[in-house]
Scaffold this active site. Structure first.
Site, short mmCIF file in Angstrom:
data_model
loop_
_atom_site.label_atom_id
_atom_site.label_comp_id
_atom_site.label_asym_id
_atom_site.label_seq_id
_atom_site.Cartn_x
_atom_site.Cartn_y
_atom_site.Cartn_z
N ASP A 141 25.19 72.39 41.82
CA ASP A 141 25.62 70.99 41.64
C ASP A 141 25.34 70.48 40.22
OD1 ASP A 141 26.00 71.32 44.35
OD2 ASP A 141 24.24 70.17 44.93
N GLN A 285 31.14 79.85 45.92
CA GLN A 285 30.64 79.29 44.65
C GLN A 285 29.17 79.63 44.44
OE1 GLN A 285 32.57 74.97 44.33
NE2 GLN A 285 32.50 75.74 46.39
#
Ligand code: F6P
Length: 361
Positions: A141, A285
């Site tokens: 993130d 991811q």
């Protein structure tokens, strides 16, 4: 003086974790001749009796571990260690079990590799247990405060960019609008960066509001110029037009982000009549092979964390800033979250490329 260091990975895994454990191990064992223990499964390993930890040495990393995604130590992103449980008929805080586990290892310091949530938890635990602590930022993130980069982020952006590269030909072949939903929790870093790098036409991030009408206008504009397809990247915590977040309820009762891509697909399909498909990129991811950049940051962070311990500097977080590794007080990092700022230069880049990126009021 011989020191004994503990190291654990906490929160969601990402690429580059093995590389940072390797760097810390090499620095601790080869340079300082210290002992380093890898604690398994984050704080879960500390709750085991005896604590689930293994002695690490350079030989652990002679194979291809540094090149692999995931964390060979295991991690945990569930549960609040400050909850109360019943043990042997007595009410006991999980945090006390974890702290007792840490104390049983007789460590001189603990290195915790985690994102914003984990660093906050580890801060509380080590404060309560009076344990010397060094934090290392990791999270796809990229929202750890004060660190321009967190381990795992670069790889996640690369995966999302590759996904756009693969969506473009199929979008063009079928004259479709393709939506790619990416992770990032409450921050739009992955969406913004991969969207620019992957040639998206529309980038939606939680930090900037958008209008469905403006999205359809943008698609119409592309069509009028002869484009037969469009690529949209949307961050998972972008809100619906009514201001609510798209959430998914799992069978175990957990509620997690998910579904904004499908929401937009239906809206866009209806308004533009363009055949629209959505790809939810999900955990690919996190599990990819770390990029060279993630390995470099991981290496720099691991070495720096050990050097801080050598200088008896504790309650610090190593950070990446101005193309180098630095450190900052844990108090300035734990409990904060770094979002895409309104004046992020990449927002201007996106606008300069005629990408629709929402409407800043
Ligand atoms: O914080 C990392 C992250 O991958 C977020 O981007 C995502 O929302 C979440 O973790 C997914 O969590 P889980 O692995 O529990 O599904």
């Amino acid at each position: 003086m011989l020191k004994k260091i503990g190291i654990l990975t906490s929160g969601g895994d990402c690429a580059g974790l093995n590389a940072v454990v390797r760097a810390a191990t090499l620095r601790a064992t080869k340079h300082y001749n210290w002992e380093i223990l890898g604690i398994r499964d984050g704080t879960l390993g500390l709750m085991k009796k005896p604590v689930d930890a293994i002695k690490l040495s350079a030989s652990n990393f002679e194979g291809n571990l540094m090149r692999m995604g995931g964390t060979f130590l295991g991690s945990n992103n569930k549960g609040n260690p400050f909850h109360t449980v019943i043990e042997d008929g007595k009410k006991i805080e999980v945090s006390d079990i974890i702290i007792n586990g840490l104390k049983s290892l007789n460590l001189d310091a603990l290195i915790g590799i985690g994102g914003d949530g984990s660093l906050k938890i580890l801060q509380k635990l080590t404060k309560k247990g009076k344990i010397n602590f060094i934090g290392i930022p990791k999270t796809i993130d990229n929202d750890v405060e004060h660190s321009e980069l967190s381990i795992g982020y670069d790889t996640a952006v690369d995966v999302a960019t590759n996904a756009l590269d693969m969506l473009q030909p199929t979008a063009a072949s079928h004259r479709r609008v393709m939506i790619l939903e990416v992770m990032g929790r409450d921050a739009g870093h992955i969406a913004l960066n991969s969207g620019i790098a992957g040639g998206a036409d529309i980038i939606l991030i939680p930090e900037i509001p958008y209008k469905i009408k403006s999205i359809s206008n943008h698609i119409e504009k592309l069509r009028s110029k002869g484009r037969n397809h469009a690529l949209i990247v949307v961050a998972e915590s972008v809100k619906k037009e009514n201001g609510s977040k798209a959430m998914v309820k799992f069978v175990d009762g957990q509620i997690r982000l998910g579904g904004i891509g499908a929401y937009l697909r239906d809206k866009i399909y209806k308004i533009t009549d363009a055949e629209t498909r959505v790809t939810v990129l999900g955990h690919v991811q996190r599990g990819a092979q770390p990029t060279h950049r993630d390995r470099l940051i991981a290496s720099a962070f691991g070495v720096h964390a050990i050097d801080l311990i050598a200088q008896n500097k504790f309650n610090r977080v190593v950070i990446w800033k101005d193309r180098g590794v630095h450190d900052i007080s844990l108090d300035d990092v734990a409990g904060y979250s770094r979002k895409v700022e309104k004046n992020d230069p990449l927002i201007n880049v996106a606008r300069g490329l005629d990408i629709y990126i929402g409407e800043i009021k």
